[in-house]
Design an enzyme around this catalytic site. Structure first.
Site, mmCIF file in Angstrom:
data_model
loop_
_atom_site.group_PDB
_atom_site.id
_atom_site.type_symbol
_atom_site.label_atom_id
_atom_site.label_comp_id
_atom_site.label_asym_id
_atom_site.label_seq_id
_atom_site.Cartn_x
_atom_site.Cartn_y
_atom_site.Cartn_z
ATOM 1 N N ASN A 9 -10.533 -18.771 -28.419
ATOM 2 C CA ASN A 9 -9.523 -19.088 -27.285
ATOM 3 C C ASN A 9 -10.449 -19.490 -26.142
ATOM 4 O O ASN A 9 -10.802 -18.247 -25.563
ATOM 5 C CB ASN A 9 -8.560 -18.014 -27.123
ATOM 6 C CG ASN A 9 -7.615 -18.186 -25.928
ATOM 7 O OD1 ASN A 9 -7.707 -19.252 -25.225
ATOM 8 N ND2 ASN A 9 -6.913 -17.337 -25.520
ATOM 9 N N TRP A 10 -10.473 -20.514 -25.758
ATOM 10 C CA TRP A 10 -11.475 -20.722 -24.394
ATOM 11 C C TRP A 10 -10.840 -20.213 -23.208
ATOM 12 O O TRP A 10 -11.647 -20.329 -22.303
ATOM 13 C CB TRP A 10 -11.879 -22.306 -24.595
ATOM 14 C CG TRP A 10 -12.871 -22.662 -25.681
ATOM 15 C CD1 TRP A 10 -13.599 -21.566 -26.413
ATOM 16 C CD2 TRP A 10 -13.285 -23.899 -25.884
ATOM 17 N NE1 TRP A 10 -14.553 -22.455 -27.103
ATOM 18 C CE2 TRP A 10 -14.373 -23.781 -26.889
ATOM 19 C CE3 TRP A 10 -13.194 -25.092 -25.308
ATOM 20 C CZ2 TRP A 10 -15.104 -25.071 -27.236
ATOM 21 C CZ3 TRP A 10 -14.047 -26.429 -25.495
ATOM 22 C CH2 TRP A 10 -14.654 -26.117 -26.600
ATOM 23 N N LYS A 11 -9.664 -20.191 -23.188
ATOM 24 C CA LYS A 11 -8.740 -19.946 -22.022
ATOM 25 C C LYS A 11 -9.199 -21.062 -21.016
ATOM 26 O O LYS A 11 -9.277 -22.209 -21.492
ATOM 27 C CB LYS A 11 -9.356 -18.493 -21.385
ATOM 28 C CG LYS A 11 -8.800 -17.428 -22.475
ATOM 29 C CD LYS A 11 -8.892 -16.132 -22.003
ATOM 30 C CE LYS A 11 -8.830 -15.162 -23.093
ATOM 31 N NZ LYS A 11 -8.809 -13.832 -22.856
ATOM 32 N N HIS A 92 0.864 -15.396 -25.054
ATOM 33 C CA HIS A 92 -0.531 -14.652 -24.637
ATOM 34 C C HIS A 92 -0.174 -13.634 -23.455
ATOM 35 O O HIS A 92 0.601 -14.198 -22.572
ATOM 36 C CB HIS A 92 -1.737 -15.701 -24.275
ATOM 37 C CG HIS A 92 -3.021 -15.012 -24.403
ATOM 38 N ND1 HIS A 92 -3.481 -14.238 -23.028
ATOM 39 C CD2 HIS A 92 -3.867 -14.969 -25.222
ATOM 40 C CE1 HIS A 92 -4.493 -13.778 -23.439
ATOM 41 N NE2 HIS A 92 -4.877 -14.274 -24.724
ATOM 42 N N GLU A 94 -1.713 -13.036 -21.071
ATOM 43 C CA GLU A 94 -2.126 -14.001 -19.541
ATOM 44 C C GLU A 94 -0.981 -14.584 -19.318
ATOM 45 O O GLU A 94 -0.709 -15.066 -18.145
ATOM 46 C CB GLU A 94 -3.525 -14.629 -19.817
ATOM 47 C CG GLU A 94 -4.530 -13.394 -19.666
ATOM 48 C CD GLU A 94 -5.849 -14.001 -20.516
ATOM 49 O OE1 GLU A 94 -5.982 -15.239 -20.805
ATOM 50 O OE2 GLU A 94 -6.592 -12.946 -20.591
ATOM 51 N N GLU A 164 -2.957 -8.193 -29.676
ATOM 52 C CA GLU A 164 -3.887 -8.309 -28.615
ATOM 53 C C GLU A 164 -3.377 -7.155 -27.516
ATOM 54 O O GLU A 164 -2.626 -7.426 -26.615
ATOM 55 C CB GLU A 164 -4.110 -9.695 -27.886
ATOM 56 C CG GLU A 164 -4.444 -10.716 -28.861
ATOM 57 C CD GLU A 164 -4.953 -11.993 -28.162
ATOM 58 O OE1 GLU A 164 -6.453 -12.162 -28.264
ATOM 59 O OE2 GLU A 164 -4.578 -12.467 -27.205
ATOM 60 N N GLY A 170 -10.711 -8.626 -22.298
ATOM 61 C CA GLY A 170 -11.823 -9.081 -21.318
ATOM 62 C C GLY A 170 -12.326 -7.783 -20.661
ATOM 63 O O GLY A 170 -12.938 -8.056 -19.649
ATOM 64 N N SER A 209 -11.712 -8.076 -26.811
ATOM 65 C CA SER A 209 -13.215 -7.757 -26.747
ATOM 66 C C SER A 209 -13.868 -7.622 -28.220
ATOM 67 O O SER A 209 -14.659 -6.880 -28.329
ATOM 68 C CB SER A 209 -13.381 -6.364 -25.979
ATOM 69 O OG SER A 209 -12.909 -6.572 -24.648
ATOM 70 N N GLY A 230 -11.828 -14.480 -27.256
ATOM 71 C CA GLY A 230 -11.922 -14.825 -25.744
ATOM 72 C C GLY A 230 -13.722 -15.098 -25.564
ATOM 73 O O GLY A 230 -14.114 -16.027 -25.971
ATOM 74 N N GLY A 231 -14.107 -14.248 -24.893
ATOM 75 C CA GLY A 231 -15.610 -14.463 -24.441
ATOM 76 C C GLY A 231 -16.304 -14.687 -25.277
ATOM 77 O O GLY A 231 -17.275 -15.426 -25.116
#
Ligand code: 13P
Length: 246
Positions: A9-11, A92, A94, A164, A170, A209, A230-231
């Site tokens: 998930n590049w966001k 999600h 976010e 999640e 993150g 994470s 993500g990251g």
């Protein structure tokens, strides 16, 4: 059969040039023998280009439930399909937090995916206060009840779940394997009770994470079928390396 899935998930990250570089690097490192399905949830502007690579499962990070209309800035399922998207993330944290997406709006998105037979990853997970108060299981159950309990057995084949916990996204703070497996096993029991064998076969991914250091422990949990990353997905080689942790 529960599928093993590793989803990036590049966001809202990477430029067009960087996205292309990522794909080139990914292709140079991936092998045919990999037993995991890779997916890439990219910003909409990159989907058409990235999905020209037919071996790559490219999906969207969000969708609007309406088929068309006056919804400035939004994108419909047919539009996503027309540029090659193969699935979408729904719910999600976010989106829920920053864009105030309610359970009922998320249900509309789920229903739209079912109407278009479009696969989706439904995201759920509790905040830190709920976790510390011990209410995490009932919190997650409510999220599922509100948006996916209406599915019929055929529609369940479109569903993947991502658990999640918000406090682990993150933050570098990962849930322990015991915490992860408790929730995954609970989600699986709910899905099995509600949808029978189809429910038992839904893949349940963990997100929050995940990195090279903790992936092996997480992916060896019996009820974890992969990750939503993500990251650690922004570098293609780091992302690929996670597949060796299954
Ligand atoms: P991080 O891996 O950066 O914690 O993000 C997880 C996530 O939100 C994936 O959807």
């Amino acid at each position: 059969m529960r599928k093993k899935i590793l989803a990036a998930n590049w966001k809202m990250n990477l430029s067009a040039t960087e996205a292309q570089e990522w794909l080139t690097q990914f292709k140079s490192g991936v092998s045919d023998q990999q037993l995991v399905e890779f997916r890439l949830y990219a910003p909409n502007v990159f989907i058409q280009h990235l999905s020209e690579d037919e071996e790559m499962h490219v999906g969207a990070q969000n969708v609007h439930p309406a088929d068309f209309g006056a919804f400035t800035g939004e994108t419909s399922i047919s539009q996503l399909k027309s540029v090659g998207a193969q699935s979408v993330l729904i719910g999600h944290s976010e989106r829920r937090t920053y864009f105030h997406e309610s359970d009922s709006f998320l249900k509309e998105k789920v229903d739209a995916c079912c109407a278009h037979f479009f696969p989706f990853i439904f995201c759920c997970g509790e905040d830190l206060g709920t976790r510390n108060g011990g209410g995490h299981l009932s919190f997650v159950k409510k999220q599922l009840e509100a948006a996916i309990f209406q599915l019929n057995p055929q529609e369940v084949s479109l569903l993947t779940i991502a658990y999640e916990p918000i406090w682990a996204i993150g933050t570098g703070q990962t849930a322990t394997t015991d915490q992860i497996n408790e929730v995954h096993a609970y989600i699986r029991s709910i899905l099995t009770e509600k949808f029978g064998e189809n429910g038992a076969n839904v893949s349940i991914l963990y997100g929050g994470s995940v990195n090279q250091g903790n992936a092996q422990g997480i992916f060896s949990c019996p009820d974890v079928d992969g990750g939503l990353i993500g990251g650690a997905s922004l570098n293609a080689f780091d992302f690929l390396e996670l597949a060796s942790s299954f």
